[in-house]
Design a protein around this motif. Structure first.
Motif, PDB file in Angstrom:
ATOM      1  N   CYS A   6       1.005  -1.312   0.119  1.00 18.00           N
ATOM      2  CA  CYS A   6      -0.288  -0.367  -0.008  1.00 18.00           C
ATOM      3  C   CYS A   6       1.034   1.270   0.188  1.00 18.00           C
ATOM      4  CB  CYS A   6      -0.900   0.023   1.290  1.00 18.00           C
ATOM      5  SG  CYS A   6      -1.993  -1.229   1.216  1.00 18.00           S
ATOM      6  N   ASP A   7       1.588   1.407  -1.152  1.00 20.57           N
ATOM      7  CA  ASP A   7       2.421   2.669  -1.214  1.00 20.57           C
ATOM      8  C   ASP A   7       1.968   3.614  -2.170  1.00 20.57           C
ATOM      9  OD1 ASP A   7       2.706   1.385  -3.616  1.00 20.57           O
ATOM     10  OD2 ASP A   7       4.823   0.557  -3.493  1.00 20.57           O
ATOM     11  N   GLY A   8       0.700   3.690  -2.656  1.00 17.44           N
ATOM     12  CA  GLY A   8       0.142   4.560  -3.629  1.00 17.44           C
ATOM     13  C   GLY A   8       0.625   4.328  -5.017  1.00 17.44           C
ATOM     14  N   THR A   9       1.433   3.349  -5.365  1.00 22.56           N
ATOM     15  CA  THR A   9       1.774   3.033  -6.592  1.00 22.56           C
ATOM     16  C   THR A   9       1.157   1.799  -7.252  1.00 22.56           C
ATOM     17  OG1 THR A   9       4.081   2.090  -6.240  1.00 22.56           O
ATOM     18  CG2 THR A   9       3.946   4.326  -6.600  1.00 22.56           C
ATOM     19  N   HIS A  10       0.969   0.740  -6.380  1.00 23.91           N
ATOM     20  CA  HIS A  10       0.504  -0.260  -6.660  1.00 23.91           C
ATOM     21  C   HIS A  10      -1.163  -0.335  -6.747  1.00 23.91           C
ATOM     22  CE1 HIS A  10       4.290  -1.942  -5.281  1.00 23.91           C
ATOM     23  NE2 HIS A  10       4.314  -3.012  -6.318  1.00 23.91           N
ATOM     24  N   SER A  11      -1.545  -0.840  -7.828  1.00 24.14           N
ATOM     25  CA  SER A  11      -3.215  -0.677  -7.838  1.00 24.14           C
ATOM     26  C   SER A  11      -3.753  -2.079  -7.077  1.00 24.14           C
ATOM     27  CB  SER A  11      -3.591  -0.771  -9.415  1.00 24.14           C
ATOM     28  OG  SER A  11      -3.197  -2.076 -10.003  1.00 24.14           O
ATOM     29  N   VAL A  12      -4.676  -2.146  -6.877  1.00 22.81           N
ATOM     30  CA  VAL A  12      -5.389  -3.467  -6.333  1.00 22.81           C
ATOM     31  C   VAL A  12      -5.013  -4.586  -7.125  1.00 22.81           C
ATOM     32  CG1 VAL A  12      -7.418  -4.513  -5.496  1.00 22.81           C
ATOM     33  CG2 VAL A  12      -7.105  -2.204  -5.174  1.00 22.81           C
ATOM     34  N   THR A  13      -5.140  -4.741  -8.440  1.00 27.24           N
ATOM     35  CA  THR A  13      -4.691  -5.552  -9.332  1.00 27.24           C
ATOM     36  C   THR A  13      -3.178  -6.003  -9.178  1.00 27.24           C
ATOM     37  OG1 THR A  13      -6.537  -4.923 -10.726  1.00 27.24           O
ATOM     38  CG2 THR A  13      -4.870  -6.217 -11.760  1.00 27.24           C
TER      39      THR A  13
END
Length: 99
Positions: free
Chosen positions: A56-63
């Motif tokens: 949860c770093d703001g760069t990874h989407s849930v997918t």
């Protein structure tokens, strides 16, 4: 006097979860465990929760989070999707993760 209700943000596969600015992960040397710190609250995530929170770093989407965890745990995405989505939505509802 009525308190304004906070609007619930719903998770989508395009969401890019990130820890809220007032939340941080910190290693506790005494307990030899990771803690999620929030004002006046401390959470002790288990290993799987910690792996999700680290993504949860703001760069990874849930997918992308699902793909990463699927590879890491050698588990089909279909089998982990509901649990990961529920976790992220719950932590968003607690105001710890921004979607």
């Amino acid at each position: 006097m009525m308190r304004p209700q906070r609007q619930r943000i719903l998770l989508s596969h395009r969401s890019t979860p990130a820890l809220k600015p007032h939340v941080r992960l910190q290693y506790d040397k005494v307990r030899q465990a990771w803690a999620l710190l929030s004002p006046e609250k401390v959470f002790w995530p288990d290993d799987v929760s910690l792996d999700i929170l680290r993504l949860c770093d703001g760069t990874h989407s849930v997918t992308q989070i699902l793909e990463e965890l699927s590879m890491q745990y050698d588990a089909p995405i279909e089998e982990i999707t509901a649990d990961v989505e529920t976790f992220l939505q719950d932590w968003s509802d607690r105001s710890l993760v921004a979607l």
